[in-house]
Scaffold this motif. Structure first.
Motif, PDB file in Angstrom:
ATOM      1  N   PRO A 156       0.840  -1.209   0.000  1.00 44.36           N
ATOM      2  CA  PRO A 156       0.000   0.000   0.000  1.00 44.36           C
ATOM      3  C   PRO A 156       0.872   1.255   0.000  1.00 44.36           C
ATOM      4  CG  PRO A 156       0.210  -0.812   2.231  1.00 44.36           C
ATOM      5  CD  PRO A 156       0.964  -1.790   1.348  1.00 44.36           C
ATOM      6  N   GLY A 219      -4.805  -1.480  -2.005  1.00 47.73           N
ATOM      7  CA  GLY A 219      -5.681  -0.579  -1.276  1.00 47.73           C
ATOM      8  C   GLY A 219      -5.466  -0.746   0.220  1.00 47.73           C
ATOM      9  N   ARG A 220      -5.887   0.230   0.970  1.00 43.57           N
ATOM     10  CA  ARG A 220      -5.683   0.196   2.424  1.00 43.57           C
ATOM     11  C   ARG A 220      -6.337  -1.035   3.060  1.00 43.57           C
ATOM     12  NH1 ARG A 220      -4.815   4.834   5.801  1.00 43.57           N
ATOM     13  NH2 ARG A 220      -4.873   4.258   8.000  1.00 43.57           N
ATOM     14  N   GLU A 221      -7.559  -1.344   2.668  1.00 47.71           N
ATOM     15  CA  GLU A 221      -8.254  -2.473   3.287  1.00 47.71           C
ATOM     16  C   GLU A 221      -7.606  -3.800   2.896  1.00 47.71           C
ATOM     17  OE1 GLU A 221     -10.556  -4.493   5.836  1.00 47.71           O
ATOM     18  OE2 GLU A 221     -10.305  -2.308   5.695  1.00 47.71           O
ATOM     19  N   GLN A 222      -7.122  -3.898   1.654  1.00 46.98           N
ATOM     20  CA  GLN A 222      -6.400  -5.102   1.256  1.00 46.98           C
ATOM     21  C   GLN A 222      -5.169  -5.304   2.155  1.00 46.98           C
ATOM     22  OE1 GLN A 222      -5.998  -3.819  -2.993  1.00 46.98           O
ATOM     23  NE2 GLN A 222      -6.334  -6.003  -3.396  1.00 46.98           N
ATOM     24  N   ARG A 224      -4.672  -4.086   5.099  1.00 43.23           N
ATOM     25  CA  ARG A 224      -5.113  -4.343   6.481  1.00 43.23           C
ATOM     26  C   ARG A 224      -5.434  -5.815   6.683  1.00 43.23           C
ATOM     27  NH1 ARG A 224      -9.829  -4.315   9.707  1.00 43.23           N
ATOM     28  NH2 ARG A 224      -9.479  -3.339  11.762  1.00 43.23           N
ATOM     29  N   GLN A 225      -6.141  -6.400   5.741  1.00 48.72           N
ATOM     30  CA  GLN A 225      -6.494  -7.807   5.877  1.00 48.72           C
ATOM     31  C   GLN A 225      -5.257  -8.691   5.901  1.00 48.72           C
ATOM     32  OE1 GLN A 225      -9.482  -8.992   6.688  1.00 48.72           O
ATOM     33  NE2 GLN A 225     -10.094  -6.826   6.761  1.00 48.72           N
ATOM     34  N   GLN A 226      -4.246  -8.339   5.124  1.00 48.76           N
ATOM     35  CA  GLN A 226      -3.004  -9.095   5.146  1.00 48.76           C
ATOM     36  C   GLN A 226      -2.301  -8.952   6.497  1.00 48.76           C
ATOM     37  OE1 GLN A 226      -0.464  -8.102   1.837  1.00 48.76           O
ATOM     38  NE2 GLN A 226      -1.857  -8.988   0.323  1.00 48.76           N
ATOM     39  N   GLU A 233      -5.131  -6.391  15.820  1.00 52.83           N
ATOM     40  CA  GLU A 233      -5.821  -5.322  15.101  1.00 52.83           C
ATOM     41  C   GLU A 233      -5.298  -3.925  15.447  1.00 52.83           C
ATOM     42  OE1 GLU A 233     -10.415  -3.860  14.142  1.00 52.83           O
ATOM     43  OE2 GLU A 233     -10.039  -5.518  15.528  1.00 52.83           O
ATOM     44  N   ASP A 237      -3.687  -1.431  12.587  1.00 47.21           N
ATOM     45  CA  ASP A 237      -4.241  -0.109  12.298  1.00 47.21           C
ATOM     46  C   ASP A 237      -3.226   0.995  12.572  1.00 47.21           C
ATOM     47  OD1 ASP A 237      -6.663  -1.170  11.459  1.00 47.21           O
ATOM     48  OD2 ASP A 237      -7.595  -0.991  13.437  1.00 47.21           O
ATOM     49  N   LEU A 240      -0.653   0.977   9.706  1.00 45.99           N
ATOM     50  CA  LEU A 240      -1.196   1.581   8.488  1.00 45.99           C
ATOM     51  C   LEU A 240      -1.261   3.102   8.596  1.00 45.99           C
ATOM     52  CD1 LEU A 240      -4.034  -0.953   7.664  1.00 45.99           C
ATOM     53  CD2 LEU A 240      -2.079  -0.406   6.191  1.00 45.99           C
TER      54      LEU A 240
END
Length: 280
Positions: A156, A219-222, A224-226, A233, A237, A240
């Motif tokens: 990202p 993307g940010r959410e991609q 994050r999931q990784q 969590e 966060d 990121l």
């Protein structure tokens, strides 16, 4: 005798090697035996979990200095119990590997435990040094599978630049702080000598490998999931936030590596050249 916790990690393993090369006896502490500490003359491996301060006591016997590294940003460690165990064992000096974000984002859920641990170290009555490294160059080892399989880098925030630090520089600063009185009472921010973006790091790796690599921005959410597959969590966060929206202090180049080691901090290009074989 010097006790090194986190002795199987990116910094701890290099620190153990540096100390033994200088003739120091080391107790190398890890939480398990899946990745044993370096097998070197003068190294005594021991198992302990900092979440259970009592388990650390046997490793501290006869030692006078402690390198303290906690996992998971310290959320599950009772710093007061660990430091009291060190005091009771006769430890005189402690060097804490914290994080730059403990200074820049001390109230963030991701780094508040480390900020609190810093204060516990400073009030312990021991001679102390706090190290605050920024992001590690070795974080790019996460790219190894995709580079080997696809010659691609997935990351990202492709153009957000930060001054990643070589863990070898951290280890050498830690070795100095553990063995020299002049670093007592100091807090060092440890960064590389220039800010580089993920896209630029991929280019440096491509140059070191002698072949092109394709950069694919996540993307940010991609991302994050990784990350959630590897870390809690709040830490994901918080990481990121730093990678995507760094504060001015997090982009600044710190002179502290050069101050302590009397040489420039290692550039990402130099690190990539030294570690290119890991990506082949």
């Amino acid at each position: 005798m010097i006790v090194v916790t986190g002795a199987t990690g990116n910094v701890g393993r290099l620190l153990v090697e540096s100390l033994t090369e200088s003739g120091h006896a080391v107790t190398a502490v890890s939480r398990g035996v899946t990745s044993p500490p370096p097998s070197l003359p003068g190294v005594t491996p021991m198992v302990a979990d900092l979440a259970d301060a009592d388990s650390l006591a046997p490793a501290l016997k006869g030692a006078d200095a402690l390198f303290l590294l906690v996992s998971g940003a310290g959320a599950h460690v009772d710093g007061e119990a660990v430091l009291q165990t060190a005091v009771d064992a006769g430890i005189k000096r402690v060097v804490l590997q914290s994080s730059q974000a403990a200074g820049t984002r001390p109230s963030a859920v991701s780094h508040a435990p480390l900020a609190a641990l810093e204060e516990t170290v400073r009030s312990s009555g021991l001679e102390w040094t706090v190290l605050r490294p920024g992001g590690f160059t070795t974080n790019t080892f996460a790219w190894i599978p995709s580079i080997r399989a696809q010659r691609k880098v997935f990351s990202p925030f492709g153009d957000v630049a930060l001054p990643a630090v070589d863990p070898l520089d951290i280890a050498e600063v830690a070795a100095a702080a553990l063995t020299e009185h002049s670093h007592a009472g100091r807090t060092y921010v440890l960064t590389g000598p220039e800010a580089t973006s993920p896209r630029q790091r991929a280019e440096f790796l491509a140059a070191a490998l002698g072949e092109p690599l394709e950069f694919v921005e996540l993307g940010r959410e991609q991302a994050r999931q990784q990350m959630l597959q590897l870390m809690p969590e709040p830490v994901a966060d918080g990481t990121l936030a730093i990678l995507g929206e760094p504060l001015p202090e997090e982009v600044r180049i710190s002179p502290d590596v050069e101050k302590v080691l009397d040489r420039p901090a290692t550039s990402f290009a130099s690190w990539a050249s030294r570690n290119a074989d890991a990506f082949r």
